[in-house]
Enzyme design. Structure first.
Site, short mmCIF file in Angstrom:
data_model
loop_
_atom_site.label_atom_id
_atom_site.label_comp_id
_atom_site.label_asym_id
_atom_site.label_seq_id
_atom_site.Cartn_x
_atom_site.Cartn_y
_atom_site.Cartn_z
CB SER A 126 0.17 21.69 -13.91
OG SER A 126 0.90 21.65 -15.11
CG ASP A 137 1.37 24.15 -18.41
OD1 ASP A 137 2.33 24.94 -18.36
OD2 ASP A 137 1.33 23.10 -17.73
CG ASP A 180 2.73 24.71 -13.92
OD1 ASP A 180 2.46 24.37 -15.10
OD2 ASP A 180 3.39 24.00 -13.15
CG ASP A 207 5.11 22.44 -15.84
OD1 ASP A 207 4.14 22.62 -16.61
OD2 ASP A 207 5.09 21.60 -14.91
#
Length: 446
Positions: free
Chosen positions: A102, A241, A243, A245
């Site tokens: 992440s 960010d 990833d 999400d």
């Protein structure tokens, strides 16, 4: 969570090369997960990753473990976490696997799972997988082993999904948007979504090299985006960010718009349109100004534990639609089964266009309360939260704040720290009050 050995609030995560983010553990995890997840008879798993160099290693190791359990793997390549959740559901797979840490730096990585419904795995299933990790790995017979293949059009499918949540009667034509993809998994997704909806897009953070993910860019470091928005006289900035999400926004003037601001905008728009179903779910860290606004406007509001999985659990339990965290994890259940930065950002753009207002105008006079956070380290075996002097200090501060603030003490989930948080209307006062409690916690802890 305390019953788990390897899984945290968001899968398995750590520094690459240190246990458990090692190739041998990934093989075993792939085998254990494949064995558990295929018990329903569905032996098809989708797997994607972000742009970290270590993703190749973990992808290959997980593949070996899954195939040895008789599970077939379909690779998606670099894809946002919410895209993998969507495609898992869309392809009717048994599960989706995401290789990503992440918002963490490149030297970390992680492995997390989605169920066939596109939601985080239930705790009970993660415990089943953990139990198998302590058993010897046993391959299925050769003729029963899984196969590996690739879904080449995965990015296009997710781009179309994102566009489908944006009203067909609206267009981004006339808007200049700077989008920062953090050199992460949305680098080949977010700019195309915004352009295909008509926007004039200026992109930054879209040149991943395997080690520059989240480095001085993206939702965790907005300085480059703020500068680009002002330099290009853009209407707003859009930061994801690594990833994809979570999302943070920037106004034309360079003001940061965080997750609490976004929840305010979405809740207000939904209430005005008569589309607000039930109430809103925040977390223990959601700003007190949100709670006050919702109370004043008769919108039910509850706080979940920190972590988007707990926000989702509360939303599902109450059949509500909107929730999220101040970090930018925003969940809108009418569109998706997990937090999605692109979807949340598109809904803010929808509100701007429908109200014919700038992002600054949408925020209006909503201002978050000043928040002071002090971390206090404590010794193993001590429990400062149950100390009488600490509790008395908290009660005294709460009496001082009255209805215009709140106090939160909680233990860190990763370090021996007590996090002391105080919110109120006056910045200097909340800082002093937070320190006042922190001093008592320190005395009790040491």
């Amino acid at each position: 969570m305390s019953q788990r050995k390897y899984f945290g609030t968001d899968g398995v995560r750590g520094r690459v090369g240190d246990f458990p983010i090692t190739p041998d553990f990934a093989v075993k995890l792939g085998w254990a997960a494949g064995t558990v997840l295929s018990r329903s008879g569905n032996q098809r798993v989708l797997m994607g990753k972000d742009t970290r160099l270590s993703g190749y290693m973990l992808e290959s190791a997980l593949e070996a473990g899954l195939l040895s359990a008789g599970v077939s793997v379909e690779f998606l390549g670099p894809m946002p976490t919410p895209a993998i959740a969507y495609l898992t559901r869309n392809f009717r797979a048994a599960a989706g696997i995401v290789i990503s840490a992440s918002h963490n730096p490149y030297h970390d990585n992680g492995i997390k799972f989605f169920s066939d419904s596109g939601s985080k795995l239930p705790d009970a299933v993660e415990r089943e997988i953990e139990a198998l990790l302590d058993e010897p790995l046993v391959c299925v017979p050769s003729e029963q082993m899984g196969r590996a293949s690739r879904i080449d059009d995965a990015p296009g499918r997710y781009i179309e999904f994102c566009k489908s949540v944006f009203p067909t009667e609206l267009s981004l034509a006339g808007l200049t948007i700077v989008v920062d993809c953090a050199h992460g998994a949305t680098y080949h997704i977010a700019p195309d979504v915004l352009r295909e909806l008509g926007g004039n897009v200026i992109e930054i953070g879209t040149s991943p090299n395997g080690i520059n993910i989240n480095q001085g860019c993206g939702a965790t470091d907005l300085k480059a985006l703020q500068e680009a928005v002002v330099e290009h006289q853009a209407d707003l900035g859009f930061a994801l960010d690594g990833d994809g999400d979570r999302v943070m926004l920037v106004t034309a003037e360079g003001r940061v718009v965080d997750g609490d601001d976004i929840i305010y905008i979405l809740a207000r728009a939904a209430q005005q349109d008569g589309m607000l179903q039930g109430g809103i779910v925040g977390t223990l860290m959601s700003n007190f100004a949100l709670e006050k606004y919702f109370a004043d406007h008769h919108i039910p509001f509850v706080r979940a534990n920190v972590g988007d999985r707990y926000v989702m659990e509360e939303l599902a339990k109450r059949d509500w639609l909107i929730g999220g965290e101040n970090s930018g994890h925003i969940i809108t259940r009418q569109f998706h089964s997990t937090g999605d930065g692109m979807i949340a950002g598109l809904q803010v753009l929808t509100a701007m266009l429908r109200e014919q207002a700038s992002l600054t105008e949408l925020l209006g006079d909503f201002e978050k309360f000043p928040q002071a956070l002090v971390n206090v380290r404590f010794k193993a075996g001590s429990d400062p939260l149950n100390n009488a002097q600490v509790q008395a200090a908290v009660a005294e501060v709460e009496q001082t704040l009255g209805d215009d603030g709140r106090v939160l003490l909680r233990k860190s989930g990763t370090e021996p720290l007590i996090r002391v948080m105080v919110e109120g209307r006056n910045s200097e006062q909340v800082q002093a009050l937070a320190q006042q409690i922190a001093d008592q916690v320190d005395a009790a802890a040491n």
